[in-house]
Design a protein around this motif. Structure first.
Motif, PDB file in Angstrom:
ATOM      1  N   PHE A  76     -12.032   9.680   7.050  1.00 29.79           N
ATOM      2  CA  PHE A  76     -13.653   9.614   6.954  1.00 29.79           C
ATOM      3  C   PHE A  76     -14.181   8.337   7.623  1.00 29.79           C
ATOM      4  O   PHE A  76     -13.386   7.365   7.275  1.00 29.79           O
ATOM      5  CB  PHE A  76     -14.019   9.710   5.584  1.00 29.79           C
ATOM      6  CG  PHE A  76     -15.615   9.543   5.526  1.00 29.79           C
ATOM      7  CD1 PHE A  76     -16.281  10.740   5.779  1.00 29.79           C
ATOM      8  CD2 PHE A  76     -16.115   8.551   4.992  1.00 29.79           C
ATOM      9  CE1 PHE A  76     -17.687  10.628   5.712  1.00 29.79           C
ATOM     10  CE2 PHE A  76     -17.421   8.460   4.918  1.00 29.79           C
ATOM     11  CZ  PHE A  76     -18.319   9.410   5.314  1.00 29.79           C
ATOM     12  N   VAL A  77     -14.674   8.461   8.327  1.00 29.40           N
ATOM     13  CA  VAL A  77     -15.349   7.157   9.358  1.00 29.40           C
ATOM     14  C   VAL A  77     -16.651   6.747   9.040  1.00 29.40           C
ATOM     15  O   VAL A  77     -17.620   7.724   9.115  1.00 29.40           O
ATOM     16  CB  VAL A  77     -15.153   7.409  10.587  1.00 29.40           C
ATOM     17  CG1 VAL A  77     -15.330   6.242  11.684  1.00 29.40           C
ATOM     18  CG2 VAL A  77     -13.362   7.563  10.871  1.00 29.40           C
ATOM     19  N   ILE A  78     -17.054   5.559   8.726  1.00 24.79           N
ATOM     20  CA  ILE A  78     -18.463   4.888   8.986  1.00 24.79           C
ATOM     21  C   ILE A  78     -18.175   3.744   9.580  1.00 24.79           C
ATOM     22  O   ILE A  78     -18.050   2.723   9.133  1.00 24.79           O
ATOM     23  CB  ILE A  78     -19.287   4.846   7.451  1.00 24.79           C
ATOM     24  CG1 ILE A  78     -19.577   6.131   6.895  1.00 24.79           C
ATOM     25  CG2 ILE A  78     -20.453   3.993   7.820  1.00 24.79           C
ATOM     26  CD1 ILE A  78     -20.526   6.967   7.416  1.00 24.79           C
ATOM     27  N   ILE A  79     -18.706   3.663  10.912  1.00 21.21           N
ATOM     28  CA  ILE A  79     -18.353   2.436  11.742  1.00 21.21           C
ATOM     29  C   ILE A  79     -19.763   1.953  12.350  1.00 21.21           C
ATOM     30  O   ILE A  79     -20.302   2.877  12.903  1.00 21.21           O
ATOM     31  CB  ILE A  79     -17.221   2.481  12.602  1.00 21.21           C
ATOM     32  CG1 ILE A  79     -15.889   2.973  12.067  1.00 21.21           C
ATOM     33  CG2 ILE A  79     -17.121   1.242  13.414  1.00 21.21           C
ATOM     34  CD1 ILE A  79     -14.820   3.135  12.907  1.00 21.21           C
ATOM     35  N   ARG A  80     -19.994   0.914  12.298  1.00 21.80           N
ATOM     36  CA  ARG A  80     -21.068   0.277  12.954  1.00 21.80           C
ATOM     37  C   ARG A  80     -20.706  -0.731  13.969  1.00 21.80           C
ATOM     38  O   ARG A  80     -20.434  -1.757  13.343  1.00 21.80           O
ATOM     39  CB  ARG A  80     -22.418  -0.085  12.011  1.00 21.80           C
ATOM     40  CG  ARG A  80     -22.941   1.108  11.344  1.00 21.80           C
ATOM     41  CD  ARG A  80     -24.101   0.681  10.628  1.00 21.80           C
ATOM     42  NE  ARG A  80     -24.377   1.806   9.845  1.00 21.80           N
ATOM     43  CZ  ARG A  80     -25.545   1.819   8.802  1.00 21.80           C
ATOM     44  NH1 ARG A  80     -25.667   0.541   8.477  1.00 21.80           N
ATOM     45  NH2 ARG A  80     -25.873   2.866   8.072  1.00 21.80           N
ATOM     46  N   GLY A  81     -21.002  -0.773  15.249  1.00 19.66           N
ATOM     47  CA  GLY A  81     -20.732  -1.928  15.867  1.00 19.66           C
ATOM     48  C   GLY A  81     -19.222  -2.407  15.904  1.00 19.66           C
ATOM     49  O   GLY A  81     -18.357  -1.637  15.639  1.00 19.66           O
ATOM     50  N   ARG A  82     -19.121  -3.439  16.215  1.00  9.74           N
ATOM     51  CA  ARG A  82     -17.854  -4.507  15.987  1.00  9.74           C
ATOM     52  C   ARG A  82     -17.989  -5.462  14.815  1.00  9.74           C
ATOM     53  O   ARG A  82     -17.819  -6.624  15.157  1.00  9.74           O
ATOM     54  CB  ARG A  82     -17.516  -4.873  17.296  1.00  9.74           C
ATOM     55  CG  ARG A  82     -16.964  -3.862  18.487  1.00  9.74           C
ATOM     56  CD  ARG A  82     -16.355  -4.564  19.610  1.00  9.74           C
ATOM     57  NE  ARG A  82     -16.145  -3.764  20.619  1.00  9.74           N
ATOM     58  CZ  ARG A  82     -15.018  -2.839  20.742  1.00  9.74           C
ATOM     59  NH1 ARG A  82     -14.249  -2.802  19.841  1.00  9.74           N
ATOM     60  NH2 ARG A  82     -14.935  -1.995  21.860  1.00  9.74           N
ATOM     61  N   LYS A  83     -18.101  -4.736  13.629  1.00 11.85           N
ATOM     62  CA  LYS A  83     -18.217  -5.482  12.656  1.00 11.85           C
ATOM     63  C   LYS A  83     -16.957  -5.312  11.842  1.00 11.85           C
ATOM     64  O   LYS A  83     -16.068  -4.653  11.912  1.00 11.85           O
ATOM     65  CB  LYS A  83     -19.397  -5.416  11.914  1.00 11.85           C
ATOM     66  CG  LYS A  83     -20.594  -5.351  12.272  1.00 11.85           C
ATOM     67  CD  LYS A  83     -21.683  -4.827  11.634  1.00 11.85           C
ATOM     68  CE  LYS A  83     -23.200  -5.065  12.515  1.00 11.85           C
ATOM     69  NZ  LYS A  83     -24.241  -4.485  11.798  1.00 11.85           N
ATOM     70  N   PRO A  84     -16.578  -6.514  10.767  1.00 13.79           N
ATOM     71  CA  PRO A  84     -15.456  -6.487   9.970  1.00 13.79           C
ATOM     72  C   PRO A  84     -15.561  -5.135   9.093  1.00 13.79           C
ATOM     73  O   PRO A  84     -16.480  -4.589   8.707  1.00 13.79           O
ATOM     74  CB  PRO A  84     -15.731  -7.747   8.842  1.00 13.79           C
ATOM     75  CG  PRO A  84     -16.616  -8.668   9.647  1.00 13.79           C
ATOM     76  CD  PRO A  84     -17.355  -7.802  10.375  1.00 13.79           C
ATOM     77  N   SER A  85     -14.391  -4.505   9.087  1.00 12.41           N
ATOM     78  CA  SER A  85     -14.224  -3.160   8.324  1.00 12.41           C
ATOM     79  C   SER A  85     -12.687  -3.340   7.526  1.00 12.41           C
ATOM     80  O   SER A  85     -12.172  -4.250   7.614  1.00 12.41           O
ATOM     81  CB  SER A  85     -14.076  -2.353   9.665  1.00 12.41           C
ATOM     82  OG  SER A  85     -15.132  -1.962  10.353  1.00 12.41           O
ATOM     83  N   VAL A  86     -12.686  -2.147   7.017  1.00 14.81           N
ATOM     84  CA  VAL A  86     -11.691  -1.926   5.957  1.00 14.81           C
ATOM     85  C   VAL A  86     -11.028  -0.587   6.194  1.00 14.81           C
ATOM     86  O   VAL A  86     -11.595   0.491   6.344  1.00 14.81           O
ATOM     87  CB  VAL A  86     -12.046  -2.193   4.545  1.00 14.81           C
ATOM     88  CG1 VAL A  86     -12.798  -1.053   4.119  1.00 14.81           C
ATOM     89  CG2 VAL A  86     -10.944  -2.160   3.413  1.00 14.81           C
ATOM     90  N   VAL A  87      -9.751  -0.530   6.139  1.00 12.25           N
ATOM     91  CA  VAL A  87      -9.053   0.706   6.657  1.00 12.25           C
ATOM     92  C   VAL A  87      -8.284   1.146   5.165  1.00 12.25           C
ATOM     93  O   VAL A  87      -7.389   0.294   4.832  1.00 12.25           O
ATOM     94  CB  VAL A  87      -7.992   0.818   7.775  1.00 12.25           C
ATOM     95  CG1 VAL A  87      -7.264   1.937   7.896  1.00 12.25           C
ATOM     96  CG2 VAL A  87      -8.769   0.403   8.977  1.00 12.25           C
ATOM     97  N   ILE A  88      -8.685   2.044   4.602  1.00 14.76           N
ATOM     98  CA  ILE A  88      -7.801   2.627   3.137  1.00 14.76           C
ATOM     99  C   ILE A  88      -6.977   3.706   3.596  1.00 14.76           C
ATOM    100  O   ILE A  88      -7.366   4.836   3.747  1.00 14.76           O
ATOM    101  CB  ILE A  88      -9.087   2.825   2.350  1.00 14.76           C
ATOM    102  CG1 ILE A  88      -9.902   1.556   1.956  1.00 14.76           C
ATOM    103  CG2 ILE A  88      -8.188   3.039   0.854  1.00 14.76           C
ATOM    104  CD1 ILE A  88     -11.100   1.711   1.218  1.00 14.76           C
ATOM    105  N   ASP A  89      -5.835   3.622   3.633  1.00 12.64           N
ATOM    106  CA  ASP A  89      -4.885   4.723   3.629  1.00 12.64           C
ATOM    107  C   ASP A  89      -4.687   5.400   2.262  1.00 12.64           C
ATOM    108  O   ASP A  89      -4.545   4.529   1.040  1.00 12.64           O
ATOM    109  CB  ASP A  89      -3.596   4.151   3.956  1.00 12.64           C
ATOM    110  CG  ASP A  89      -3.621   3.754   5.440  1.00 12.64           C
ATOM    111  OD1 ASP A  89      -4.150   4.494   6.319  1.00 12.64           O
ATOM    112  OD2 ASP A  89      -2.810   2.527   5.653  1.00 12.64           O
ATOM    113  N   LEU A  90      -4.769   6.623   2.159  1.00 18.81           N
ATOM    114  CA  LEU A  90      -4.754   7.354   0.671  1.00 18.81           C
ATOM    115  C   LEU A  90      -3.595   8.210   0.756  1.00 18.81           C
ATOM    116  O   LEU A  90      -2.937   8.636   2.042  1.00 18.81           O
ATOM    117  CB  LEU A  90      -5.706   8.300   0.809  1.00 18.81           C
ATOM    118  CG  LEU A  90      -7.344   7.668   0.867  1.00 18.81           C
ATOM    119  CD1 LEU A  90      -8.339   8.479   0.946  1.00 18.81           C
ATOM    120  CD2 LEU A  90      -7.538   6.344  -0.309  1.00 18.81           C
ATOM    121  N   ALA A  91      -2.893   8.462  -0.411  1.00 19.34           N
ATOM    122  CA  ALA A  91      -1.779   9.438  -0.384  1.00 19.34           C
ATOM    123  C   ALA A  91      -2.188  10.393  -1.820  1.00 19.34           C
ATOM    124  O   ALA A  91      -2.712   9.987  -2.857  1.00 19.34           O
ATOM    125  CB  ALA A  91      -0.424   8.658  -0.906  1.00 19.34           C
TER     126      ALA A  91
END
Length: 129
Positions: A76-91
């Protein structure tokens, strides 16, 4: 940017009406804490996208929103521009393998996940404050 609510049992990704429309979702995303495998901070979330939006929208470097389908699973992705983001890996999550979200509260999320939090959902920024 999404709002992240955390309590003792789950993380909730609260989507604005615009984010819901762009991602073709009717509800927020709820992830039980035990399904969070890893959290990483990134300055360029676009490098973390894999697969194709289905359903979703992709305007490179402007906005990416929705479910991205790939051989590795659904993200699932919600990205706007080149701003700080977080990547959450799920198991073991029923719906997604990974969440890629633009948020200014990535560091606060990392800190909040290490703390004992209340049973009522709170914004991650308020938890670490």
């Amino acid at each position: 940017m999404v709002t992240l609510l955390l309590d003792s049992t789950q993380l909730e990704v609260v989507l604005s009406p615009t984010e819901r429309a762009l991602s073709f979702r009717k509800s927020n995303i709820v992830v039980p804490r035990e399904h969070i495998d890893r959290v990483q901070l990134t300055d360029d979330a676009w490098t973390w996208i894999r697969g194709v939006p289905n359903p979703g929208i992709n305007l490179p470097v402007v906005v990416g929103a929705g479910t991205w389908k790939s051989a590795g699973g659904d993200d699932f992705v919600i990205i706007r521009g080149r701003k700080p983001s977080v990547v959450i890996d799920l198991a073991g999550h029923d719906e997604f393998e990974r969440l890629v979200l633009t948020t200014k509260h990535g560091v606060a999320l990392l800190k909040a996940l290490r703390l004992d939090v209340a049973s009522e959902p709170e914004d991650v920024a308020d938890i670490v404050a």
